[in-house]
Design a protein around this motif. Sequence first.
Motif, PDB file in Angstrom:
ATOM      1  N   GLU A  37      10.508 -53.368  38.438  1.00 63.44           N
ATOM      2  CA  GLU A  37      11.081 -52.889  39.696  1.00 63.44           C
ATOM      3  C   GLU A  37      12.523 -52.434  39.548  1.00 63.44           C
ATOM      4  O   GLU A  37      12.976 -51.546  40.271  1.00 63.44           O
ATOM      5  CB  GLU A  37      11.007 -54.004  40.742  1.00 63.44           C
ATOM      6  CG  GLU A  37      11.430 -53.587  42.134  1.00 63.44           C
ATOM      7  CD  GLU A  37      11.337 -54.740  43.115  1.00 63.44           C
ATOM      8  OE1 GLU A  37      11.074 -54.497  44.294  1.00 63.44           O
ATOM      9  OE2 GLU A  37      11.534 -55.903  42.690  1.00 63.44           O
ATOM     10  N   LEU A  38      13.272 -53.012  38.622  1.00 64.02           N
ATOM     11  CA  LEU A  38      14.704 -52.741  38.471  1.00 64.02           C
ATOM     12  C   LEU A  38      14.986 -51.243  38.434  1.00 64.02           C
ATOM     13  O   LEU A  38      14.467 -50.528  37.589  1.00 64.02           O
ATOM     14  CB  LEU A  38      15.223 -53.400  37.196  1.00 64.02           C
ATOM     15  CG  LEU A  38      16.726 -53.307  36.950  1.00 64.02           C
ATOM     16  CD1 LEU A  38      17.240 -54.622  36.365  1.00 64.02           C
ATOM     17  CD2 LEU A  38      17.066 -52.169  35.989  1.00 64.02           C
ATOM     18  N   PRO A  39      15.797 -50.731  39.370  1.00 61.89           N
ATOM     19  CA  PRO A  39      16.008 -49.284  39.466  1.00 61.89           C
ATOM     20  C   PRO A  39      17.074 -48.772  38.506  1.00 61.89           C
ATOM     21  O   PRO A  39      17.919 -49.523  38.007  1.00 61.89           O
ATOM     22  CB  PRO A  39      16.457 -49.114  40.922  1.00 61.89           C
ATOM     23  CG  PRO A  39      17.169 -50.395  41.224  1.00 61.89           C
ATOM     24  CD  PRO A  39      16.440 -51.474  40.465  1.00 61.89           C
ATOM     25  N   MET A  40      17.059 -47.476  38.300  1.00 61.51           N
ATOM     26  CA  MET A  40      18.038 -46.842  37.428  1.00 61.51           C
ATOM     27  C   MET A  40      19.458 -47.015  37.949  1.00 61.51           C
ATOM     28  O   MET A  40      20.421 -46.963  37.180  1.00 61.51           O
ATOM     29  CB  MET A  40      17.711 -45.357  37.275  1.00 61.51           C
ATOM     30  CG  MET A  40      16.481 -45.054  36.433  1.00 61.51           C
ATOM     31  SD  MET A  40      16.724 -45.447  34.682  1.00 61.51           S
ATOM     32  CE  MET A  40      17.907 -44.188  34.187  1.00 61.51           C
ATOM     33  N   TYR A  80      22.944 -62.024  44.808  1.00 65.53           N
ATOM     34  CA  TYR A  80      22.062 -62.836  43.975  1.00 65.53           C
ATOM     35  C   TYR A  80      22.336 -62.570  42.504  1.00 65.53           C
ATOM     36  O   TYR A  80      23.112 -61.678  42.153  1.00 65.53           O
ATOM     37  CB  TYR A  80      20.591 -62.614  44.332  1.00 65.53           C
ATOM     38  CG  TYR A  80      19.983 -61.294  43.915  1.00 65.53           C
ATOM     39  CD1 TYR A  80      18.952 -61.257  42.980  1.00 65.53           C
ATOM     40  CD2 TYR A  80      20.419 -60.097  44.464  1.00 65.53           C
ATOM     41  CE1 TYR A  80      18.374 -60.053  42.613  1.00 65.53           C
ATOM     42  CE2 TYR A  80      19.834 -58.896  44.108  1.00 65.53           C
ATOM     43  CZ  TYR A  80      18.814 -58.881  43.187  1.00 65.53           C
ATOM     44  OH  TYR A  80      18.247 -57.690  42.819  1.00 65.53           O
ATOM     45  N   GLN A  81      21.696 -63.320  41.622  1.00 71.20           N
ATOM     46  CA  GLN A  81      22.175 -63.451  40.259  1.00 71.20           C
ATOM     47  C   GLN A  81      21.899 -62.278  39.328  1.00 71.20           C
ATOM     48  O   GLN A  81      22.589 -62.117  38.325  1.00 71.20           O
ATOM     49  CB  GLN A  81      21.568 -64.716  39.621  1.00 71.20           C
ATOM     50  CG  GLN A  81      20.050 -64.677  39.493  1.00 71.20           C
ATOM     51  CD  GLN A  81      19.532 -65.864  38.708  1.00 71.20           C
ATOM     52  OE1 GLN A  81      19.857 -66.033  37.545  1.00 71.20           O
ATOM     53  NE2 GLN A  81      18.733 -66.695  39.358  1.00 71.20           N
ATOM     54  N   TYR A  82      20.907 -61.435  39.606  1.00 69.85           N
ATOM     55  CA  TYR A  82      20.505 -60.481  38.573  1.00 69.85           C
ATOM     56  C   TYR A  82      21.385 -59.239  38.450  1.00 69.85           C
ATOM     57  O   TYR A  82      21.652 -58.792  37.335  1.00 69.85           O
ATOM     58  CB  TYR A  82      19.029 -60.088  38.773  1.00 69.85           C
ATOM     59  CG  TYR A  82      18.113 -61.248  38.472  1.00 69.85           C
ATOM     60  CD1 TYR A  82      18.008 -61.757  37.188  1.00 69.85           C
ATOM     61  CD2 TYR A  82      17.384 -61.852  39.474  1.00 69.85           C
ATOM     62  CE1 TYR A  82      17.191 -62.826  36.903  1.00 69.85           C
ATOM     63  CE2 TYR A  82      16.566 -62.931  39.208  1.00 69.85           C
ATOM     64  CZ  TYR A  82      16.459 -63.424  37.922  1.00 69.85           C
ATOM     65  OH  TYR A  82      15.665 -64.491  37.644  1.00 69.85           O
ATOM     66  N   PRO A  83      21.880 -58.655  39.525  1.00 70.94           N
ATOM     67  CA  PRO A  83      22.807 -57.519  39.300  1.00 70.94           C
ATOM     68  C   PRO A  83      24.120 -58.031  38.733  1.00 70.94           C
ATOM     69  O   PRO A  83      24.594 -59.096  39.092  1.00 70.94           O
ATOM     70  CB  PRO A  83      23.015 -56.946  40.716  1.00 70.94           C
ATOM     71  CG  PRO A  83      21.966 -57.564  41.577  1.00 70.94           C
ATOM     72  CD  PRO A  83      21.643 -58.880  40.969  1.00 70.94           C
ATOM     73  N   ARG A  84      24.699 -57.251  37.864  1.00 67.29           N
ATOM     74  CA  ARG A  84      26.028 -57.606  37.381  1.00 67.29           C
ATOM     75  C   ARG A  84      27.026 -57.452  38.522  1.00 67.29           C
ATOM     76  O   ARG A  84      26.949 -56.524  39.304  1.00 67.29           O
ATOM     77  CB  ARG A  84      26.421 -56.696  36.209  1.00 67.29           C
ATOM     78  CG  ARG A  84      25.624 -56.958  34.952  1.00 67.29           C
ATOM     79  CD  ARG A  84      26.132 -56.137  33.802  1.00 67.29           C
ATOM     80  NE  ARG A  84      26.050 -54.711  34.078  1.00 67.29           N
ATOM     81  CZ  ARG A  84      26.622 -53.771  33.335  1.00 67.29           C
ATOM     82  NH1 ARG A  84      27.360 -54.118  32.293  1.00 67.29           N
ATOM     83  NH2 ARG A  84      26.474 -52.502  33.630  1.00 67.29           N
ATOM     84  N   SER A  85      27.975 -58.374  38.573  1.00 68.32           N
ATOM     85  CA  SER A  85      28.998 -58.336  39.610  1.00 68.32           C
ATOM     86  C   SER A  85      29.969 -57.205  39.279  1.00 68.32           C
ATOM     87  O   SER A  85      30.675 -57.251  38.271  1.00 68.32           O
ATOM     88  CB  SER A  85      29.735 -59.675  39.683  1.00 68.32           C
ATOM     89  OG  SER A  85      30.742 -59.631  40.647  1.00 68.32           O
ATOM     90  N   LYS A  86      29.966 -56.194  40.125  1.00 67.64           N
ATOM     91  CA  LYS A  86      30.792 -55.007  39.883  1.00 67.64           C
ATOM     92  C   LYS A  86      31.476 -54.607  41.175  1.00 67.64           C
ATOM     93  O   LYS A  86      30.820 -54.475  42.213  1.00 67.64           O
ATOM     94  CB  LYS A  86      29.918 -53.853  39.367  1.00 67.64           C
ATOM     95  CG  LYS A  86      30.684 -52.568  39.099  1.00 67.64           C
ATOM     96  CD  LYS A  86      29.753 -51.495  38.563  1.00 67.64           C
ATOM     97  CE  LYS A  86      28.770 -51.046  39.628  1.00 67.64           C
ATOM     98  NZ  LYS A  86      27.945 -49.891  39.168  1.00 67.64           N
ATOM     99  N   HIS A  87      32.774 -54.420  41.119  1.00 67.69           N
ATOM    100  CA  HIS A  87      33.533 -54.070  42.309  1.00 67.69           C
ATOM    101  C   HIS A  87      34.516 -52.949  41.982  1.00 67.69           C
ATOM    102  O   HIS A  87      35.130 -52.948  40.917  1.00 67.69           O
ATOM    103  CB  HIS A  87      34.284 -55.297  42.838  1.00 67.69           C
ATOM    104  CG  HIS A  87      33.382 -56.501  43.016  1.00 67.69           C
ATOM    105  ND1 HIS A  87      32.552 -56.652  44.098  1.00 67.69           N
ATOM    106  CD2 HIS A  87      33.163 -57.571  42.217  1.00 67.69           C
ATOM    107  CE1 HIS A  87      31.874 -57.781  43.971  1.00 67.69           C
ATOM    108  NE2 HIS A  87      32.236 -58.351  42.846  1.00 67.69           N
ATOM    109  N   GLU A  88      34.648 -51.995  42.905  1.00 66.61           N
ATOM    110  CA  GLU A  88      35.538 -50.862  42.681  1.00 66.61           C
ATOM    111  C   GLU A  88      36.638 -50.822  43.720  1.00 66.61           C
ATOM    112  O   GLU A  88      36.450 -51.268  44.830  1.00 66.61           O
ATOM    113  CB  GLU A  88      34.723 -49.559  42.740  1.00 66.61           C
ATOM    114  CG  GLU A  88      33.635 -49.490  41.678  1.00 66.61           C
ATOM    115  CD  GLU A  88      32.894 -48.170  41.712  1.00 66.61           C
ATOM    116  OE1 GLU A  88      33.431 -47.184  42.259  1.00 66.61           O
ATOM    117  OE2 GLU A  88      31.781 -48.101  41.164  1.00 66.61           O
TER     118      GLU A  88
END
Length: 336
Positions: free
Chosen positions: A113-116, A328-336
Motif C-alpha cells: 500500500e505504501l505510496p510513492m 504514527y510510526q511508519y512515515p519518517r518524521s519530516k518537517h519543512e
Amino acid sequence: MRKLSLYVILILTSLTSSAQIKLPSLISDGMVLQRAIPVKIWGWAAPNENIKLSFNKAEYTTKANEKGEWQIKLPAQKAGGPYQMVFKASNKLILNDILFGDVWVCSGQSNMELPMSRLIDKYPEVIANANNNQIRQFQVPDEFDFKQERKDFSNGSWVSASPKNVLDFSGVAYFFALEINQKNHVPIGFINTALGGSPAQDWISESAIKKFPAYYEELQKFKDDNLIKSIEKADQQASINWYKRLNAADEGLINNWKKTDEKGWPEMNIPGYWADGPLGFVNGVVWFKKDINITKEMVGKPAKLMLGRIIDADSVFINGQFAGTTSYQYPRSKHE
C-alpha cells in the motif's frame, strides 16, 4: 384524463431511464486490458435489452438477462492502443484511451500500500521523470461490506503515471510496472487493492471461509450494523481516554516545557530505543531537546528537518513554535 396521461408519461420516462447501459468502474476511460487472451466486458442494462459494442473495426452484440446483466467476450488482442469502445442500447457510451498490455492485481498489506509520496526524498528523479502513459493504476477504495459481495466499486478510475499522479501509486507496484514496461515494451496496468494491517481471512469469500468455522461465525456477527457502531464508539472512547490520561500525566505539559530548565535532563544516544536506556519498557511521552547551530548564510532560507522514523508518534517545536506532527510510526518524521 389529464391524471391518466400524466401517469402514463411518468411510467414511460422511468422505463427509459432504467434501460440505459451502465458500466463498472473498472471498465472506463484509460483502462488497461490483458493482451493475448479473450477479455470479458460486462455491465448492466434493462432486462432483455440488446447491447452493441463497436471496437477496433468490429461489432459485437449481446442481450441482457432478466436481471439486466450482460457480458461480451472480445477475442485476444495484441498489445497496443489507444483504442475506443462505443456501446449502444437505448443510450450511447464512449470509452477512450484504452490500452492492451499486462494487467496485475497488487494486493497485500502496508508494504504494498505504501505510496510513492513516501519515497519522494529517496527517489526524487524517478518521480520527476514519471511521465509514462503506458503505466496506469486503478485504486480500489478501502471499504468493507460484511453483508454481500459488491458488483462494483463506489468509485475509482484509471490514472496514468505522471510526476503528480504517481505520488498516489503503490511504490512496490510502480517500480515493478516500470521494470517490466521497460523490459517488455507493453502497457502495464495494475489494480491497487492493498490495505495495511488487513488479515488474510478478510480476503476470503464467505463461501470459502465456511471451512474455518471460527472465522465464519465472526463474519456473521459483523453483519450487525449495531455491533460495528458499538465497536467504533468504544474504540473512539478508548482513544479519547488514553490521550486524556496521557496529557494529565505529561510532565512537559504540567511544568510548561517552554520554561523548563533542561540542564538536569538525562542524555540519550540516538538513534536508539528508550527501552534500551534507563526509562525501560514504558508507554507515554518523552521530551527531547537539542540545540542546533546554523550559519548566517542559512538564516531565513527554507529548510527541512528530517528526524527519521519515530515510534509511535511525534510533535516537533522549533524555537518554541509548533513545526508539525507525525501521527504514527511508519512515515519518517519530516518537517519543512
